[in-house]
Structures are given as structure tokens and as C-alpha cells.
Motif scaffolding. Sequence first.
Motif, PDB file in Angstrom:
ATOM      1  N   ASP A  69       0.809  -1.219   0.000  1.00 42.70           N
ATOM      2  CA  ASP A  69       0.000   0.000   0.000  1.00 42.70           C
ATOM      3  C   ASP A  69       0.841   1.267   0.000  1.00 42.70           C
ATOM      4  O   ASP A  69       0.297   2.361  -0.164  1.00 42.70           O
ATOM      5  CB  ASP A  69      -0.927  -0.007   1.221  1.00 42.70           C
ATOM      6  CG  ASP A  69      -1.865  -1.199   1.215  1.00 42.70           C
ATOM      7  OD1 ASP A  69      -2.577  -1.374   0.219  1.00 42.70           O
ATOM      8  OD2 ASP A  69      -1.863  -1.964   2.197  1.00 42.70           O
ATOM      9  N   SER A  70       2.149   1.133   0.204  1.00 44.29           N
ATOM     10  CA  SER A  70       3.030   2.302   0.242  1.00 44.29           C
ATOM     11  C   SER A  70       4.032   2.329  -0.909  1.00 44.29           C
ATOM     12  O   SER A  70       4.958   3.139  -0.903  1.00 44.29           O
ATOM     13  CB  SER A  70       3.797   2.336   1.576  1.00 44.29           C
ATOM     14  OG  SER A  70       2.921   2.554   2.657  1.00 44.29           O
ATOM     15  N   VAL A  71       3.863   1.443  -1.893  1.00 45.55           N
ATOM     16  CA  VAL A  71       4.803   1.381  -3.018  1.00 45.55           C
ATOM     17  C   VAL A  71       4.165   1.990  -4.258  1.00 45.55           C
ATOM     18  O   VAL A  71       3.109   1.549  -4.708  1.00 45.55           O
ATOM     19  CB  VAL A  71       5.235  -0.069  -3.310  1.00 45.55           C
ATOM     20  CG1 VAL A  71       6.165  -0.115  -4.524  1.00 45.55           C
ATOM     21  CG2 VAL A  71       5.936  -0.657  -2.096  1.00 45.55           C
ATOM     22  N   ALA A  72       4.818   3.024  -4.830  1.00 52.26           N
ATOM     23  CA  ALA A  72       4.306   3.691  -6.017  1.00 52.26           C
ATOM     24  C   ALA A  72       4.931   3.149  -7.302  1.00 52.26           C
ATOM     25  O   ALA A  72       4.259   3.044  -8.331  1.00 52.26           O
ATOM     26  CB  ALA A  72       4.565   5.193  -5.919  1.00 52.26           C
ATOM     27  N   ALA A  73       6.222   2.817  -7.243  1.00 56.08           N
ATOM     28  CA  ALA A  73       6.924   2.392  -8.457  1.00 56.08           C
ATOM     29  C   ALA A  73       8.148   1.570  -8.082  1.00 56.08           C
ATOM     30  O   ALA A  73       8.694   1.719  -6.978  1.00 56.08           O
ATOM     31  CB  ALA A  73       7.332   3.607  -9.293  1.00 56.08           C
ATOM     32  N   LEU A  74       8.577   0.715  -9.002  1.00 56.95           N
ATOM     33  CA  LEU A  74       9.731  -0.146  -8.765  1.00 56.95           C
ATOM     34  C   LEU A  74      10.665  -0.160  -9.951  1.00 56.95           C
ATOM     35  O   LEU A  74      10.265   0.030 -11.103  1.00 56.95           O
ATOM     36  CB  LEU A  74       9.276  -1.598  -8.506  1.00 56.95           C
ATOM     37  CG  LEU A  74       8.452  -1.887  -7.264  1.00 56.95           C
ATOM     38  CD1 LEU A  74       7.985  -3.338  -7.288  1.00 56.95           C
ATOM     39  CD2 LEU A  74       9.259  -1.601  -6.006  1.00 56.95           C
ATOM     40  N   GLU A  75      11.941  -0.411  -9.646  1.00 56.42           N
ATOM     41  CA  GLU A  75      12.932  -0.757 -10.661  1.00 56.42           C
ATOM     42  C   GLU A  75      13.329  -2.202 -10.390  1.00 56.42           C
ATOM     43  O   GLU A  75      13.695  -2.550  -9.264  1.00 56.42           O
ATOM     44  CB  GLU A  75      14.156   0.161 -10.551  1.00 56.42           C
ATOM     45  CG  GLU A  75      15.205  -0.091 -11.621  1.00 56.42           C
ATOM     46  CD  GLU A  75      16.327   0.944 -11.549  1.00 56.42           C
ATOM     47  OE1 GLU A  75      16.424   1.778 -12.459  1.00 56.42           O
ATOM     48  OE2 GLU A  75      17.069   0.915 -10.552  1.00 56.42           O
ATOM     49  N   VAL A  76      13.229  -3.055 -11.414  1.00 54.84           N
ATOM     50  CA  VAL A  76      13.421  -4.488 -11.238  1.00 54.84           C
ATOM     51  C   VAL A  76      14.334  -5.020 -12.334  1.00 54.84           C
ATOM     52  O   VAL A  76      14.221  -4.632 -13.503  1.00 54.84           O
ATOM     53  CB  VAL A  76      12.069  -5.234 -11.308  1.00 54.84           C
ATOM     54  CG1 VAL A  76      12.263  -6.726 -11.066  1.00 54.84           C
ATOM     55  CG2 VAL A  76      11.075  -4.657 -10.317  1.00 54.84           C
ATOM     56  N   VAL A  77      15.237  -5.931 -11.944  1.00 56.48           N
ATOM     57  CA  VAL A  77      16.079  -6.617 -12.917  1.00 56.48           C
ATOM     58  C   VAL A  77      15.570  -8.042 -13.071  1.00 56.48           C
ATOM     59  O   VAL A  77      15.432  -8.774 -12.073  1.00 56.48           O
ATOM     60  CB  VAL A  77      17.556  -6.637 -12.479  1.00 56.48           C
ATOM     61  CG1 VAL A  77      18.413  -7.335 -13.542  1.00 56.48           C
ATOM     62  CG2 VAL A  77      18.070  -5.220 -12.247  1.00 56.48           C
ATOM     63  N   LEU A  78      15.277  -8.439 -14.297  1.00 56.56           N
ATOM     64  CA  LEU A  78      14.788  -9.785 -14.573  1.00 56.56           C
ATOM     65  C   LEU A  78      15.946 -10.768 -14.676  1.00 56.56           C
ATOM     66  O   LEU A  78      17.116 -10.378 -14.698  1.00 56.56           O
ATOM     67  CB  LEU A  78      13.960  -9.792 -15.856  1.00 56.56           C
ATOM     68  CG  LEU A  78      12.728  -8.882 -15.869  1.00 56.56           C
ATOM     69  CD1 LEU A  78      11.988  -9.022 -17.199  1.00 56.56           C
ATOM     70  CD2 LEU A  78      11.797  -9.211 -14.707  1.00 56.56           C
ATOM     71  N   ALA A  79      15.613 -12.045 -14.764  1.00 56.34           N
ATOM     72  CA  ALA A  79      16.628 -13.098 -14.744  1.00 56.34           C
ATOM     73  C   ALA A  79      17.640 -12.969 -15.875  1.00 56.34           C
ATOM     74  O   ALA A  79      18.820 -13.314 -15.715  1.00 56.34           O
ATOM     75  CB  ALA A  79      15.953 -14.469 -14.799  1.00 56.34           C
ATOM     76  N   ASP A  80      17.216 -12.478 -17.025  1.00 59.57           N
ATOM     77  CA  ASP A  80      18.139 -12.349 -18.164  1.00 59.57           C
ATOM     78  C   ASP A  80      18.925 -11.043 -18.144  1.00 59.57           C
ATOM     79  O   ASP A  80      19.670 -10.744 -19.076  1.00 59.57           O
ATOM     80  CB  ASP A  80      17.387 -12.483 -19.492  1.00 59.57           C
ATOM     81  CG  ASP A  80      16.377 -11.351 -19.726  1.00 59.57           C
ATOM     82  OD1 ASP A  80      16.242 -10.468 -18.845  1.00 59.57           O
ATOM     83  OD2 ASP A  80      15.718 -11.353 -20.790  1.00 59.57           O
ATOM     84  N   GLY A  81      18.751 -10.238 -17.078  1.00 63.84           N
ATOM     85  CA  GLY A  81      19.461  -8.968 -16.968  1.00 63.84           C
ATOM     86  C   GLY A  81      18.682  -7.773 -17.453  1.00 63.84           C
ATOM     87  O   GLY A  81      19.141  -6.630 -17.314  1.00 63.84           O
TER      88      GLY A  81
END
Length: 455
Positions: free
Chosen positions: A166-178
Motif C-alpha cells: 500500500d506504500s509502493v508507487a513504483a519499482l525498478e526491477v532486474v529480470l533473470a536475463d538482466g
Amino acid sequence: MHASTPTAPATNELQDLFGDRFIAGGSELDRVSRDESRYEPQGPALAAVFPESTQEVSAALRWANRYGVKVSVRGTGTGLSGGALAYAGGLVVSLERMNKIVRIDPVNRLAEVQAGVINAELNRAAAELGLFFAPDPASAEISSIGGNIATNAGGLRCISHGVTRDSVAALEVVLADGSILHTGARTLKNVVGLDLTSLFVGSEGTLGVITAATVRLKAIAPGTPRTFRASFTSIEDAGRAVTAIVNGAQTPEVLELLDARSVQIIEAYKPSGLPSDGCALLIGQFTGLQAEQAANDTAELCRGYGAAQVVIAQGDSLLEARRLANPALNAQGLRVSCDVAVPVGELAEVFHGIERIAEAHGRTISVVAHAGDGNLHPTVEAEDTPEGYAAAEVVIGDITRLALKLGGTISGEHGIGLVKQAELPWQLDEATLHTQQMIKYALDRKNILTPGRGI
């Protein structure tokens, strides 16, 4: 695809990328191979890396994906579900050096942080601007924001502010392939595409590595908080009082419960004068300009439900004992615990059921609960032997089945990890499990990210 052991040249390639932030043995590798669960690493890891940027995380995952190496991801290792334990021959990706608060935007009440930022440190920085980050796990002083997000952590303030999601607006994520992707937005409203932010929150490192986040902040309530502590001679009566408080006109900021055994353990660890003549201790806090009146009204309500002793104080002093529960239990060697949740209206019944289970097995069970949202942490006392732990696990299984029978869940906030993997089919049907596995396969074809855990 089964993981393989990379050749020396391949390992040298990873070492060249990270230099002295690559380790392949010794006490430091052992440290980052563990978490706070009762489980051991699944074998000696091949190596660990300590990235300082999203691009370095991407490079590490590209390497692991190329060679089919299993990856465990950790922040500060405070998890209790075994999700961050190292794999035999695997790569540990530790995000503890990605600990920068990039920016706090007081106008839009947002903070941009790297995954390794400590929860309490963000709160201290936000407090200077009259703001706070609502997710408040008991381990806030040592747990990281990335870990809070990866497990969708709850904590003491859930009753009033919800869980981490409920407090997260946006994310930066690295997937398995980079690959690097970005989810969400800085706006309050955003219905563009699928809600990938919610998909990654709580995914426990199985779908991607969260490297940074934009989180929502709230204004610190005016006035002085009021905290109440009510001692009950019946834990079922305490549960009924919680249900009445939750359904009342004033929502507390915090509403926690300690049973008699937990109180004894905490007092032995750090004496603070907790009453020891009852069966349960209810601790709650109100904030805002009406805090004093709300605390007084709730104290009267508790007396109506049989509270033998009620104390009201200013500030957080009465809450300090609650935050000592985990270290106190650990100091006693009591680590066979579980994390279940039930609808708040079932609290009295679940407490009664746990007492029956304890009697049936001849085991002492202590209970600490985020009572306001129905999340319980029962701990079973056991002999420090394989047989003792196995017997305690049977008790934990009975408590978990009881929670499910009452319409609850096998995990309220700690996550599935390795510890609860076998329990997943107790709650999720075959189609649901298959759908999760399809999503996992779509994002991680070689199954290198936290395999065999979480989903």
C-alpha cells in the motif's frame, strides 16, 4: 534446466566485473549465505557479489543466466522464511551496499530509494520533513526497504496503514536475463497496463530483483501519541476486546498482543515492569489530536471485556517491550515459530484453539500477535535436537491448519520462502499454483531466481 558449475574462466569473468566486491569463500560468504530462519544454507555457495548499482545487478544476473547458476537475493538477511539462503554452487547477490536515499519529495510525499536502504533510516530522514514511511516491521532498525517490498512486510502499523504494498508507487526491477524494467508511476492514479508493481511486491525474489523503489510517505500526525496497555486474565477475552476495538469509531495506529509466556520471556531478556499475573497483554497506540480521548475510551472498553489492569502513557514507552519480542525469543533459542493470520473476528477462537493444540501435544506455545490485523506469531518450545524440532514442526502444522480452517492464511507477512513451501497446496488450489508457475516461467526460463521457494 539444471544448474551447472561454471568453469574457472567463467568465474573469473564475474570476479573481473566486481573486483574486491566478489568473494568466493570465508566468513563473509558464510554470513551472506544465511538469513534469520532456523534453516541452514542448501550447500556452500560458489560466490557472492555486492553490486552498488542496478546495472551491476543486471550484469550479475546476465552471467548467472548464461551459465545456469541459481541465485539467492538478500538485503540485510532479516527474513524468517529461508528465502535468502544460499544454494549449493549458487550465486549470492547482496544488495546491502545499494543503500542510498536518492531523493525525498515532500510536496508529493514520495521517496526514491535503493533497495538496501534501512527502513528506520528512511523514517529518520523523512521525519525531518514531518513525514514517515508507514510500513513498520518489528525489525525496522535492521531490515531493508527492498526486503520489506520483496516479502510485502507488515508490522505494527498495518491496522491503520496497510501492508508494504500500500506504500509502493513504483519499482525498478532486474529480470533473470538482466533486463531492467520499471513499474508504476509517481501519480496517485495510474491504470496504464497491467499492475506489475503489485506482481513484484511480495514475490520474494522469484520473479526479479528489486533494486530501487519510489515509496509513498505520510504526514506525521499532530499532537502527542497515547499508548495504552491492558492486562487480561483470559486470552480469549483479549481477542474479543480486539474485535470490538477494530470495529469501533477510532482506529488505533498500533494494536499488539503478547501472551503470558511471551511476557515472561521478554521480562527475562530486559525487565521493564510488564505485569506477569495475567494471560494476555494488549498494547495499543493512538495518534492525532484526539489521541488522549481515544486511549481513554479504549481503556474503558478493555475494562468492559475483563481487563484487570489498564495503563495509559504518552509517547512510545509502552511499545518498546513489544519490539523486544523477537530478540528475546531468539535469546531463548526459541526459533520454531510460524506466521499465520485469521480474520480479526476469529481471534478469540484461534487463541482458544492454540491452547487446545498446546495441551494435546504437551508443548508450551508462546504467542505474539499483530492483533489489530489478525496476524499471529506462535512459537513452540522444543528441545535442541532433531527430534525436538521435528515434534515442534508437527505442532506448527496443526496451528497453520487451524488458521486455514478459520478462513485465514499460512503467512501474513514473513512470506513462503523455503520454510512454508510444503504448505502452499494447503491454501492454493492446483489452478492457482499452476498460474503462478506459468508467470515464473515466463520471466525466468532457466529457473535461476530463488528456485524452489516462494511460489
